[in-house]
Design an enzyme around this catalytic site. Structure first.
Site, PDB file in Angstrom:
ATOM      1  N   ASP A 211      30.786   6.842   8.427  1.00  0.00           N
ATOM      2  CA  ASP A 211      30.623   8.286   8.273  1.00  0.00           C
ATOM      3  C   ASP A 211      30.030   8.811   9.575  1.00  0.00           C
ATOM      4  OD1 ASP A 211      29.476  10.870   7.659  1.00  0.00           O
ATOM      5  OD2 ASP A 211      29.772  10.385   5.539  1.00  0.00           O
ATOM      6  N   ASN A 219      32.309  20.850  15.018  1.00  0.00           N
ATOM      7  CA  ASN A 219      33.228  21.907  14.584  1.00  0.00           C
ATOM      8  C   ASN A 219      32.615  23.283  14.779  1.00  0.00           C
ATOM      9  OD1 ASN A 219      35.469  20.410  13.808  1.00  0.00           O
ATOM     10  ND2 ASN A 219      34.718  20.085  11.721  1.00  0.00           N
ATOM     11  N   HIS A 224      37.414  23.727  15.564  1.00  0.00           N
ATOM     12  CA  HIS A 224      38.077  22.672  14.797  1.00  0.00           C
ATOM     13  C   HIS A 224      39.050  21.852  15.644  1.00  0.00           C
ATOM     14  CE1 HIS A 224      36.504  23.597  10.806  1.00  0.00           C
ATOM     15  NE2 HIS A 224      36.559  24.879  11.158  1.00  0.00           N
ATOM     16  N   ASP A 228      39.075  17.925  15.526  1.00  0.00           N
ATOM     17  CA  ASP A 228      40.280  17.130  15.250  1.00  0.00           C
ATOM     18  C   ASP A 228      40.523  16.104  16.348  1.00  0.00           C
ATOM     19  OD1 ASP A 228      40.643  18.589  12.970  1.00  0.00           O
ATOM     20  OD2 ASP A 228      42.272  19.836  13.754  1.00  0.00           O
ATOM     21  N   ASP A 254      35.164  13.242   7.685  1.00  0.00           N
ATOM     22  CA  ASP A 254      34.698  12.367   8.780  1.00  0.00           C
ATOM     23  C   ASP A 254      34.379  10.977   8.247  1.00  0.00           C
ATOM     24  OD1 ASP A 254      32.507  12.990   7.299  1.00  0.00           O
ATOM     25  OD2 ASP A 254      31.195  13.509   8.984  1.00  0.00           O
TER      26      ASP A 254
END
Length: 257
Positions: A211, A219, A224, A228, A254
């Site tokens: 994680d 973000n 974003h 990404d 994530d």
């Protein structure tokens, strides 16, 4: 002719592939025309090659299956260009055709075969080393057989397209679109398979989760697209580190397993 019609009906009903349809049609075409050889070719306009796919040889002229040659030199191409699909005097009508001259072809009949989109698929042909009259009915049978072959080609192309579409849908359903890794659904299936295999072999199954801390802040601060890009980079790094039998999935925003 009634017997031929009955054979056509039987062949069309039984055929499950282009080969199963074409072979009896070639045999019937030889019976109707009386020519030495009947055959179906394919034409690859990209490579400029013609290939004999299926052939029925019963007399002196032998046209081998798998034979390939330049399309520009093919008698079939000349017949299409000259709009002359029958000749019982090939040396006179096509005097400069090397292939016909080398094979000693005297009589020739052909018709183009097209795909459903109208593209040239190949040709359906008959040839003989002797001069042989061919009746108008034989020409009609030739065109009828070409139409049946076109229908079978269209069916097989449709089946192929459906299979490809199903494969693509299955891939989409089991793949994370951002990273290309397995998604949660695919991971569950793979875990079931791996657990069953581990139990049978008496082995351990090691599962690790990852994680990313602070991912939301990336973000929020950089957008974003940056987030990404980071996820794709992490996926690439993890994939590179895997062994051959390892499995990698993205199961959340994530989260990786």
């Amino acid at each position: 002719m009634d017997a031929v019609i009955a054979q056509i009906s039987d062949s069309v009903t039984r055929a499950r592939s282009l080969e199963e349809l074409t072979r009896p049609l070639l045999q019937m075409l030889q019976t109707v025309t009386g020519l030495d050889s009947t055959y179906l070719t394919t034409v690859d306009l990209r490579t400029g090659l013609q290939q004999v796919v299926f052939a029925h040889n019963s007399r002196q002229l032998q046209v081998p299956e798998g034979a390939r040659g330049p399309w520009d030199e093919a008698l079939c191409k000349r017949a299409i260009e000259d709009n002359r699909f029958f000749s019982d005097d090939v040396p006179t009508h096509f005097p400069d055709n090397r292939v016909a001259r080398e094979l000693g072809v005297q009589t020739y009949i052909s018709t183009p075969v097209h795909t459903e989109a109208g593209e040239l698929y190949g040709t359906l042909c008959g040839a003989s080393t002797a001069r042989h009259p061919v009746s108008p009915e034989a020409g009609q049978v030739l065109r009828l057989f070409a139409g049946l072959i076109e229908q079978q080609i269209a069916r097989e192309q449709l089946v192929s397209q459906l299979q490809q579409a199903n494969a693509e849908l299955l891939t989409q359903a089991m793949t994370d679109p951002l990273t290309g890794l397995l998604n949660r659904r695919a991971l569950v299936q793979e875990l079931d398979r791996q657990l069953a295999a581990a139990r049978r072999a008496g082995h351990w199954l090691l599962v690790a989760t990852l994680d990313l801390d602070g991912f939301k802040a990336i973000n929020d601060e950089h957008g974003h697209e940056a987030g990404d890009a980071l996820l794709r980079g992490v996926a690439l790094a993890l994939r590179t580190a895997l062994r051959g039998g390892d499995v990698l999935a993205r199961v959340g925003g994530d989260e990786f397993v």
